[in-house]
Design an enzyme around this catalytic site. Structure first.
Site, short mmCIF file in Angstrom:
data_model
loop_
_atom_site.label_atom_id
_atom_site.label_comp_id
_atom_site.label_asym_id
_atom_site.label_seq_id
_atom_site.Cartn_x
_atom_site.Cartn_y
_atom_site.Cartn_z
N SER A 76 17.89 -66.03 89.78
CA SER A 76 17.43 -66.74 90.53
C SER A 76 16.78 -66.17 92.21
O SER A 76 17.19 -65.23 92.49
CB SER A 76 18.54 -67.88 91.24
OG SER A 76 19.23 -68.32 89.77
N1 SAH Z 1 22.96 -66.61 87.95
C1 SAH Z 1 21.99 -65.84 87.37
C2 SAH Z 1 20.72 -66.46 87.03
C3 SAH Z 1 20.85 -66.62 85.64
S1 SAH Z 1 19.48 -67.54 84.65
C4 SAH Z 1 21.62 -64.62 88.30
O1 SAH Z 1 22.16 -64.46 89.31
O2 SAH Z 1 21.04 -63.76 88.03
C5 SAH Z 1 20.66 -68.58 83.79
C6 SAH Z 1 21.60 -67.85 82.99
O3 SAH Z 1 22.34 -68.96 82.03
C7 SAH Z 1 20.83 -67.07 81.73
O4 SAH Z 1 21.17 -65.77 81.65
C8 SAH Z 1 21.05 -67.70 80.50
O5 SAH Z 1 21.14 -66.69 79.31
C9 SAH Z 1 22.49 -68.39 80.72
N2 SAH Z 1 22.89 -69.56 80.11
C10 SAH Z 1 22.10 -70.34 79.47
N3 SAH Z 1 23.03 -71.53 78.72
C11 SAH Z 1 24.14 -70.94 78.66
C12 SAH Z 1 25.43 -71.19 78.17
N4 SAH Z 1 25.69 -72.35 77.30
N5 SAH Z 1 26.56 -70.43 78.49
C13 SAH Z 1 26.47 -69.42 79.22
N6 SAH Z 1 25.22 -68.98 79.85
C14 SAH Z 1 24.12 -69.70 79.64
#
Ligand code: SAH
Length: 226
Positions: A76
């Site tokens: 993000s």
């Molecule tokens: N918080 C992260 C940004 C992540 S982007 C950072 O600081 O880098 C969102 C993430 O959510 C992705 O890696 C994606 O694979 C994950 N995601 C999507 N659906 C999910 C689910 N049902 N359970 C766990 N993770 C999930």
């Protein structure tokens, strides 16, 4: 052997450059947009974001935008991380659950402030890499689990706050169950691929109060890539 001091000097110089880039990021992207919590600002100054992005993205690590981290996912934008962190009113001693570990950056920012961070990632290679990187950076209060975050992480709950960093179409009810009385959930809600609304849920006397904080855009919450 003679080259060792030169390498050290170069490394120190580079570290200093990253430190300056973080200072500038906090000033121009975060303070300027209204984030004031000193704990959040300090954490944003401290976490080495460049260590959590792919090598090819290091030069962009402190830029004002999300970056690709592989497997079709993104880290993000720094401001969004600061904003979501401030929204849970983080304090020492809190236990926080994050859904969507991604690069591990949001988890690291939380871990600078709160006691324990539990984070769930559905894409195994991402979760494993984040776990290794975070350990290498010395974070011992971050616990990573590979799985579907829809179910939360009931064994370690209830949590003081829950941050969801992928956009869901509805609030997963297991997360509400795993939230402490007085706790908050911050979650982007909306249809896939479209703009979503960032929602704050507060649990008061067992009831849920919902506040809409405005439009945001996140990668989708998935259920089927296990
Ligand atoms: N918080 C992260 C940004 C992540 S982007 C950072 O600081 O880098 C969102 C993430 O959510 C992705 O890696 C994606 O694979 C994950 N995601 C999507 N659906 C999910 C689910 N049902 N359970 C766990 N993770 C999930």
């Amino acid at each position: 052997m003679k080259s060792l001091p030169i390498i050290l000097i170069l490394l120190l110089f580079q570290n200093n450059q990253y430190k300056e880039a973080r200072e500038k990021m906090v000033k121009t992207q975060i303070v300027s947009r209204g984030i004031t919590d000193p704990l959040v600002l300090d954490a944003m100054r401290k976490v080495e974001r460049h260590l959590l992005v792919p090598n090819s993205q290091r030069g962009n690590a402190y830029a004002d935008r999300p970056l690709p981290i592989g497997d079709g996912q993104t880290i993000s934008q720094p401001y969004i991380v600061a904003y979501m962190t401030e929204l849970i009113q983080p304090k020492k001693g809190m236990k926080v659950l994050e859904i969507g570990t991604g690069s591990g950056y949001q988890a690291a920012v939380l871990a600078e402030i709160v006691e324990e961070v539990y984070t769930v990632e559905i894409v195994e290679p991402l979760g494993k890499r984040a776990e290794k990187d975070l350990k290498g950076m010395g974070y011992e209060n971050i616990h990573v689990k590979i799985g579907d975050g829809y179910q939360g992480w009931p064994e370690n709950g209830p949590y003081d706050a829950i941050l969801v960093t992928a956009a869901a179409e509805e609030v997963p009810s297991p997360l509400v169950d795993q939230l402490k009385e007085g706790g908050r959930i911050i979650i982007p809600i909306g249809p896939r691929g479209k703009t979503q609304e960032l929602i704050r849920l507060e649990k008061r006397k067992g009831k849920i109060r919902e506040t809409n904080l405005g439009a945001v855009r996140f990668v989708p919450f998935t259920r089927d890539s296990l």
